[in-house]
Write an enzyme that holds these catalytic residues in place. Structure first.
Site, mmCIF file in Angstrom:
data_model
loop_
_atom_site.group_PDB
_atom_site.id
_atom_site.type_symbol
_atom_site.label_atom_id
_atom_site.label_comp_id
_atom_site.label_asym_id
_atom_site.label_seq_id
_atom_site.Cartn_x
_atom_site.Cartn_y
_atom_site.Cartn_z
ATOM 1 N N PRO A 216 -9.644 18.241 -135.086
ATOM 2 C CG PRO A 216 -10.739 17.167 -136.853
ATOM 3 C CD PRO A 216 -10.499 17.069 -135.381
ATOM 4 N N GLY A 218 -13.589 21.294 -135.931
ATOM 5 C CA GLY A 218 -15.021 21.487 -136.190
ATOM 6 C C GLY A 218 -15.627 22.586 -135.320
ATOM 7 C CG ASP A 234 -5.639 19.425 -130.337
ATOM 8 O OD1 ASP A 234 -4.709 18.594 -130.312
ATOM 9 O OD2 ASP A 234 -6.836 19.106 -130.252
ATOM 10 C CG ASP A 256 -0.007 20.430 -119.360
ATOM 11 O OD1 ASP A 256 0.267 20.572 -120.570
ATOM 12 O OD2 ASP A 256 0.334 19.436 -118.702
ATOM 13 C CG ASP A 271 -15.280 17.735 -128.345
ATOM 14 O OD1 ASP A 271 -15.778 16.874 -127.613
ATOM 15 O OD2 ASP A 271 -15.251 17.650 -129.581
ATOM 16 C CE LYS A 301 -13.639 8.416 -123.843
ATOM 17 N NZ LYS A 301 -14.403 8.418 -125.071
HETATM 18 C C1 LIG Z 1 -12.512 14.753 -129.985
HETATM 19 S S1 LIG Z 1 -11.113 15.678 -130.502
HETATM 20 C C2 LIG Z 1 -11.779 17.301 -130.621
HETATM 21 C C3 LIG Z 1 -12.633 17.539 -131.831
HETATM 22 C C4 LIG Z 1 -12.924 18.980 -132.053
HETATM 23 N N1 LIG Z 1 -13.845 19.517 -131.036
HETATM 24 C C5 LIG Z 1 -13.536 19.234 -133.426
HETATM 25 O O1 LIG Z 1 -14.630 19.817 -133.480
HETATM 26 O O2 LIG Z 1 -12.930 18.921 -134.437
HETATM 27 C C6 LIG Z 1 -10.128 15.746 -129.067
HETATM 28 C C7 LIG Z 1 -8.855 16.545 -129.208
HETATM 29 O O3 LIG Z 1 -8.339 16.806 -127.913
HETATM 30 C C8 LIG Z 1 -6.934 16.916 -128.044
HETATM 31 N N2 LIG Z 1 -6.277 16.805 -126.730
HETATM 32 C C9 LIG Z 1 -6.147 15.716 -125.943
HETATM 33 N N3 LIG Z 1 -5.438 16.034 -124.839
HETATM 34 C C10 LIG Z 1 -5.110 17.337 -124.937
HETATM 35 C C11 LIG Z 1 -4.380 18.247 -124.108
HETATM 36 N N4 LIG Z 1 -3.850 17.854 -122.963
HETATM 37 N N5 LIG Z 1 -4.270 19.523 -124.506
HETATM 38 C C12 LIG Z 1 -4.817 19.938 -125.667
HETATM 39 N N6 LIG Z 1 -5.504 19.127 -126.488
HETATM 40 C C13 LIG Z 1 -5.649 17.837 -126.131
HETATM 41 C C14 LIG Z 1 -6.590 15.782 -128.996
HETATM 42 O O4 LIG Z 1 -5.321 16.024 -129.611
HETATM 43 C C15 LIG Z 1 -7.754 15.821 -129.990
HETATM 44 O O5 LIG Z 1 -7.418 16.548 -131.137
#
Ligand SMILES: C[S@@+](CC[C@H](N)C(=O)[O-])C[C@H]1O[C@@H](n2cnc3c(N)ncnc32)[C@H](O)[C@@H]1O
Length: 344
Positions: A216, A218, A234, A256, A271, A301
């Site tokens: 979201p 951060g 995102d 991508d 992240d 991860k």
């Molecule tokens: C753990 S959250 C990130 C939190 C963020 N760093 C923050 O500070 O709020 C992981 C995010 O990665 C996104 N995500 C997953 N696969 C993705 C992709 N292929 N391309 C872009 N975003 C992706 C998800 O939609 C999710 O919102």
């Protein structure tokens, strides 16, 4: 126990990885025992106190959050009076270093659930008064000249005196705390704040950041606060409070599906909390958008019980475009670890 005993702390569930790294660093003769299973342990080093500290500082283990030499590692009866006596003994033996006015941070811990052992907060309060009144020391919480670390178990009391940098973290047990702000977009922000400190970065010195997996928001919010222009990618929604920020470009797309001009960014953060190899693939596809010498901060991860393999694979996958500068499991990482890389 020999003189060269240390107390080590890792994130819960990752102490075995910390011990494996320490074994590689200090040699097979190092011995370990649990103080709080999976998290806190004693170690007996085959090297001297100073050699052990130097070896750990030179090649900092990724999974070791905090370490202190137990200058005292004695059996005890578990009373406040004994703890105070042991700490005063340590101060007496180090009077030369601890001259009047020197600032000292007393950090006391015990295993969870040990209700019969003294409460760390009240013991610290008592010690702070005593150190001031008896020895003219200046008790502080942060930014001290020295740290007096104490770890209490039912059978033994461990205590050590160090310079803050010798402990890997100047927070008690390496448990760094940030104040939660009103309206903070996500707790994930703490991870990037901690990475900034752990890797000695100053985000204000960067200009253009790419945040992959930003929602979201951060991390994006921290980089905007530091004055950077941020491109946040995102498919999930960014927090509405960020959308009006003039230095933000929000692309509601998967990683991508986006492309940027070569060298547009001097900072890439990611992240994504995804399979580490898939994440590496996506980051590599966007690598040309990062300037040579630019920085990347990436959370990885970890595969259950295969932490080292995950790190090896992701660094190998990224090695075509990035050089690993440091890998560290931060206090705010859970089943993950943070990489600090440079664009090659
Ligand atoms: C753990 S959250 C990130 C939190 C963020 N760093 C923050 O500070 O709020 C992981 C995010 O990665 C996104 N995500 C997953 N696969 C993705 C992709 N292929 N391309 C872009 N975003 C992706 C998800 O939609 C999710 O919102």
């Amino acid at each position: 126990m020999s003189e060269c005993v240390f107390v080590g702390t890792s994130n819960r569930g990752f102490a075995q990885q910390a011990q494996e790294e320490l074994r590689r660093l200090l040699g097979p003769a190092v011995r370990f025992g649990w103080l709080s299973p999976g998290e806190i342990f004693w170690l007996e080093s085959p090297l001297s106190r100073d050699e052990t500290i130097a070896a750990v500082l030179k090649q900092e283990p990724a999974f070791l959050r905090h370490l202190f030499p137990a200058d005292v590692a004695d059996e005890w009866g578990g009373t406040s009076a004994e703890a105070i006596g042991a700490v005063c003994g340590l101060v007496e033996r180090n009077r030369e270093a601890l001259s009047a006015g020197t600032s000292v941070a007393v950090q006391i811990r015990k295993p969870e659930g040990e209700a019969e052992l003294p409460a760390p907060a009240s013991l610290k309060a008592e010690l702070d008064v005593l150190l001031q009144q008896e020895y003219g020391l200046n008790p502080v919480v942060r930014q001290s000249d020295w740290i007096l670390s104490v770890y209490m178990t039912r059978s033994r009391l461990y205590a050590g005196l160090t310079r803050p940098e010798e402990n890997l973290s100047d927070w008690s047990g390496g448990a760094i705390r940030f104040r939660r702000e009103e309206g903070q977009v996500s707790r994930a922000k703490f991870k990037l704040l901690e990475a900034e400190l752990a890797f000695g970065l100053d985000f204000q010195s960067y200009r253009q950041a790419l945040d992959i997996g930003a929602a979201p928001g951060g991390w994006t919010s921290l980089l905007l606060e530091r004055g950077l222009a941020v491109t946040a990618v995102d498919p999930a929604k960014l927090d509405a409070s960020l959308l009006s920020q003039p230095r933000l470009t929000y692309l509601s797309k998967k990683a991508d599906e986006v492309k940027f001009e070569t060298g547009k960014f001097d900072l890439l953060v990611c992240d994504m909390s995804w399979s580490h190899r898939q994440m590496a693939k996506l980051v590599l596809q966007l690598a040309d958008a990062v300037q040579t010498g630019g920085t990347a901060i990436i959370t990885v991860k970890l595969m259950h019980k295969k932490a080292f393999q995950s790190i090896r694979e992701v660094t190998e996958d990224l090695s075509g475009a990035f050089t690993l500068l440091k890998a560290k499991q931060l206090f705010h990482n859970r089943d993950e670890l943070t990489l600090f890389l440079m664009k090659s």
